[in-house]
Design an enzyme around this catalytic site. Structure first.
Site, PDB file in Angstrom:
ATOM      1  N   TYR A   1      -4.478   3.642   6.053  1.00  0.00           N
ATOM      2  CA  TYR A   1      -5.330   2.747   7.195  1.00  0.00           C
ATOM      3  C   TYR A   1      -6.408   3.368   7.513  1.00  0.00           C
ATOM      4  CZ  TYR A   1      -0.828   0.203   7.233  1.00  0.00           C
ATOM      5  OH  TYR A   1       0.349  -0.737   6.816  1.00  0.00           O
TER       6      TYR A   1
ATOM      7  N   LYS B   1       0.739  -1.148   0.143  1.00  0.00           N
ATOM      8  CA  LYS B   1      -0.087  -0.179   0.050  1.00  0.00           C
ATOM      9  C   LYS B   1       0.982   1.204   0.134  1.00  0.00           C
ATOM     10  CE  LYS B   1       0.748   1.671   3.361  1.00  0.00           C
ATOM     11  NZ  LYS B   1       2.035   2.187   4.049  1.00  0.00           N
TER      12      LYS B   1
HETATM   13  P1  NAD Z   1      12.443   1.771   2.735  1.00  0.00           P
HETATM   14  O1  NAD Z   1      12.840   3.031   2.301  1.00  0.00           O
HETATM   15  O2  NAD Z   1      13.039   1.189   3.965  1.00  0.00           O
HETATM   16  O3  NAD Z   1      12.734   0.564   1.739  1.00  0.00           O
HETATM   17  C1  NAD Z   1      12.626   0.870   0.232  1.00  0.00           C
HETATM   18  C2  NAD Z   1      13.394   0.157  -0.638  1.00  0.00           C
HETATM   19  O4  NAD Z   1      13.214   0.449  -1.862  1.00  0.00           O
HETATM   20  C3  NAD Z   1      14.707   0.000  -0.364  1.00  0.00           C
HETATM   21  O5  NAD Z   1      15.429  -1.486  -0.412  1.00  0.00           O
HETATM   22  C4  NAD Z   1      15.629   0.934  -1.486  1.00  0.00           C
HETATM   23  O6  NAD Z   1      16.924   0.354  -1.722  1.00  0.00           O
HETATM   24  C5  NAD Z   1      14.657   0.489  -2.594  1.00  0.00           C
HETATM   25  N1  NAD Z   1      14.434   1.547  -3.786  1.00  0.00           N
HETATM   26  C6  NAD Z   1      14.844   1.056  -4.968  1.00  0.00           C
HETATM   27  N2  NAD Z   1      14.707   2.187  -5.841  1.00  0.00           N
HETATM   28  C7  NAD Z   1      14.803   3.183  -4.878  1.00  0.00           C
HETATM   29  C8  NAD Z   1      14.512   4.667  -5.141  1.00  0.00           C
HETATM   30  N3  NAD Z   1      14.612   5.326  -6.345  1.00  0.00           N
HETATM   31  N4  NAD Z   1      14.453   5.417  -3.962  1.00  0.00           N
HETATM   32  C9  NAD Z   1      14.386   4.698  -2.746  1.00  0.00           C
HETATM   33  N5  NAD Z   1      14.562   3.441  -2.649  1.00  0.00           N
HETATM   34  C10 NAD Z   1      14.486   2.757  -3.645  1.00  0.00           C
HETATM   35  O7  NAD Z   1      10.900   1.690   2.566  1.00  0.00           O
HETATM   36  P2  NAD Z   1       9.766   0.642   3.467  1.00  0.00           P
HETATM   37  O8  NAD Z   1       9.560   1.145   4.654  1.00  0.00           O
HETATM   38  O9  NAD Z   1      10.421  -0.780   3.269  1.00  0.00           O
HETATM   39  O10 NAD Z   1       8.625   0.909   2.619  1.00  0.00           O
HETATM   40  C11 NAD Z   1       8.473   0.302   1.388  1.00  0.00           C
HETATM   41  C12 NAD Z   1       6.875   0.021   0.728  1.00  0.00           C
HETATM   42  O11 NAD Z   1       6.363  -0.811   1.663  1.00  0.00           O
HETATM   43  C13 NAD Z   1       6.073   1.296   0.644  1.00  0.00           C
HETATM   44  O12 NAD Z   1       5.280   1.436  -0.425  1.00  0.00           O
HETATM   45  C14 NAD Z   1       5.507   1.351   2.010  1.00  0.00           C
HETATM   46  O13 NAD Z   1       4.245   2.196   1.818  1.00  0.00           O
HETATM   47  C15 NAD Z   1       5.171   0.127   2.084  1.00  0.00           C
HETATM   48  N6  NAD Z   1       5.151  -0.252   3.666  1.00  0.00           N
HETATM   49  C16 NAD Z   1       4.083  -1.074   4.145  1.00  0.00           C
HETATM   50  C17 NAD Z   1       3.931  -1.369   5.384  1.00  0.00           C
HETATM   51  C18 NAD Z   1       2.749  -2.238   5.850  1.00  0.00           C
HETATM   52  O14 NAD Z   1       2.605  -2.307   7.243  1.00  0.00           O
HETATM   53  N7  NAD Z   1       1.996  -2.684   5.020  1.00  0.00           N
HETATM   54  C19 NAD Z   1       4.798  -1.034   6.348  1.00  0.00           C
HETATM   55  C20 NAD Z   1       5.878  -0.270   5.825  1.00  0.00           C
HETATM   56  C21 NAD Z   1       6.058  -0.256   4.476  1.00  0.00           C
END
Ligand code: NAD
Length: 377
Positions: A233, A148
């Site tokens: 959410y 999401k």
């Molecule tokens: P994060 O920043 O920790 O991780 C993002 C990942 O994408 C990293 O591994 C990064 O290297 C990669 N990436 C690839 N290309 C990129 C770019 N151009 N710029 C930045 N990063 C890039 O983020 P996250 O917290 O893991 O979130 C990722 C996704 O998961 C989001 O869509 C977020 O909404 C979703 N999420 C959902 C939940 C949930 O409870 N369902 C919780 C956290 C995050």
């Protein structure tokens, strides 16, 4: 104790004692399909194996929640990774015993089409990358879970839905709360109405965001601020708590730090009107911690908090506590999706569900921009 037992700790009589309090209507709990196999269900494993999941993007959520949860799933397992960082590939291969042939980067991604170890691709990238990587995985013949918000526009959501149909593959959105007993309970109450008709709903989600340089604060990667990230959410909850789709929305935006939140929203308050006359008042914020779901009805009320985070969910009603089992959200979610694939039944969190939220979010931004109520139906 088996790992699967730890997922479903259901203390003696705990659910029963709660159900006794809220009455017969509540007895129609949604089927917690992962608690036991439904009679006559399709075999658990395709060809006797767990489905293989490849995580795309090894950031915080993959590392701290999804990969650990995939050590507890029954119907699927971590089989592959997609990362642009060689050091992460080496670390994950060692930690999770992932075969070299199941490690991809963003250039080799489309070669997933040749890999029979991977059944499900799980897109865990910044929001603006969801559509592209979901569509490419579908074109590679994989089922997809996309995090999401589904995408950063309704148009992108529709393209993803169309790609899933064309590929004849399932597309689910990472709405993990739909696989938890507490949220399933309020969804059921929307249908059964054991407290009478729902009148007023209040939902709020927020946390205090840190690093000012992260992608979540850059519109080109996030598509929006707190609303896209966590307000979703509260929005999704107001839709399933009422069991209705909103007919209109009015919203206001507030910023306490215009520098940090130059590109995206910090705090948004919005109000939804539903066809039955029920209304929802909601908050999304990056300024402070808040987690609330509350519904007041003709003959009582219920509320949950904490309710959107990863941990234990607590709920209360005007008739007593919601004493329901706690689960590892992500393990339950991924097993739910795996069961849909093996039994060829539709996911309860399809792309269409993701699109509905993004549509309301677009209307929220439009209401902020115009200062007017936006009609949705
Ligand atoms: P994060 O920043 O920790 O991780 C993002 C990942 O994408 C990293 O591994 C990064 O290297 C990669 N990436 C690839 N290309 C990129 C770019 N151009 N710029 C930045 N990063 C890039 O983020 P996250 O917290 O893991 O979130 C990722 C996704 O998961 C989001 O869509 C977020 O909404 C979703 N999420 C959902 C939940 C949930 O409870 N369902 C919780 C956290 C995050």
């Amino acid at each position: 104790m088996k790992p699967s037992d730890m997922l479903f700790p259901d203390g003696p009589g705990s659910r029963r004692s709660f159900l006794n309090k809220v009455g017969a209507a509540a007895l129609a709990l949604p089927t917690l399909s992962w608690l036991s196999e439904p009679a006559g269900a399709a075999p658990l494993f395709q060809g006797g194996k767990q489905l293989g999941v490849a995580l795309v993007g090894l950031g915080s959520y993959s590392k701290n929640q999804l990969a650990p949860a995939l050590q507890q799933t029954k119907l699927c397992k971590l089989a592959g990774i997609v990362t642009g960082t060689p050091a992460k590939a080496a670390e994950w291969k060692g930690k999770y015993n992932i075969a070299d042939k199941n490690v991809y980067d963003y250039k080799t991604y489309d070669r997933l089409i040749d890999n029979k170890d991977i059944d499900i691709v799980y897109v865990v990238l910044p929001n603006a990358m969801h559509a592209e990587y979901t569509i490419r995985a579908l074109q590679a013949g994989k089922h997809v879970i996309c995090e999401k918000p589904m995408a950063v526009s309704v148009a992108e959501c529709q393209q993803m839905i169309d790609a899933a149909k064309k590929a004849n593959r399932q597309l689910a959105i990472g709405y993990r709360l739909h696989s938890t007993p507490h949220h399933q309970q309020v969804m059921q109450w929307a249908k059964e109405k054991p407290f009478g008709n729902i009148k007023v709903v209040e939902t709020s989600d927020g946390f205090r965001i840190g690093d000012p340089n992260q992608w979540r604060l850059k519109k080109a990667l996030s598509g929006g601020g707190s609303m896209m990230d966590i307000g979703i959410y509260a929005l999704n909850a107001s839709r399933y708590v009422t069991g209705e789709e909103p007919v209109s929305v009015w919203a206001q935006e507030f910023k306490t730090d215009p520098v940090k939140f130059k590109e995206v929203d910090e705090t948004i308050l919005w109000q939804l009107k539903f066809p039955s006359g029920a209304v929802a008042n909601s908050t999304s914020t990056y300024a402070a911690s808040v987690e609330r779901l509350y519904a007041t009805c003709e003959n009582g009320w219920y509320e949950m908090g904490p309710c959107y985070g990863y941990g234990a969910i607590k709920g209360r009603t005007s008739k007593g506590d919601m004493d329901l089992p706690q689960v590892v959200h992500q393990a339950a979610q991924m097993d739910d999706f795996s069961r849909c694939i093996t039994s060829n039944t539709p996911t309860k969190v399809p792309g269409e569900e993701g699109l509905k939220d993004v549509r309301v979010i677009e209307a929220i931004y439009k209401s902020i921009e115009t200062g007017k109520t936006v009609q949705l139906a």
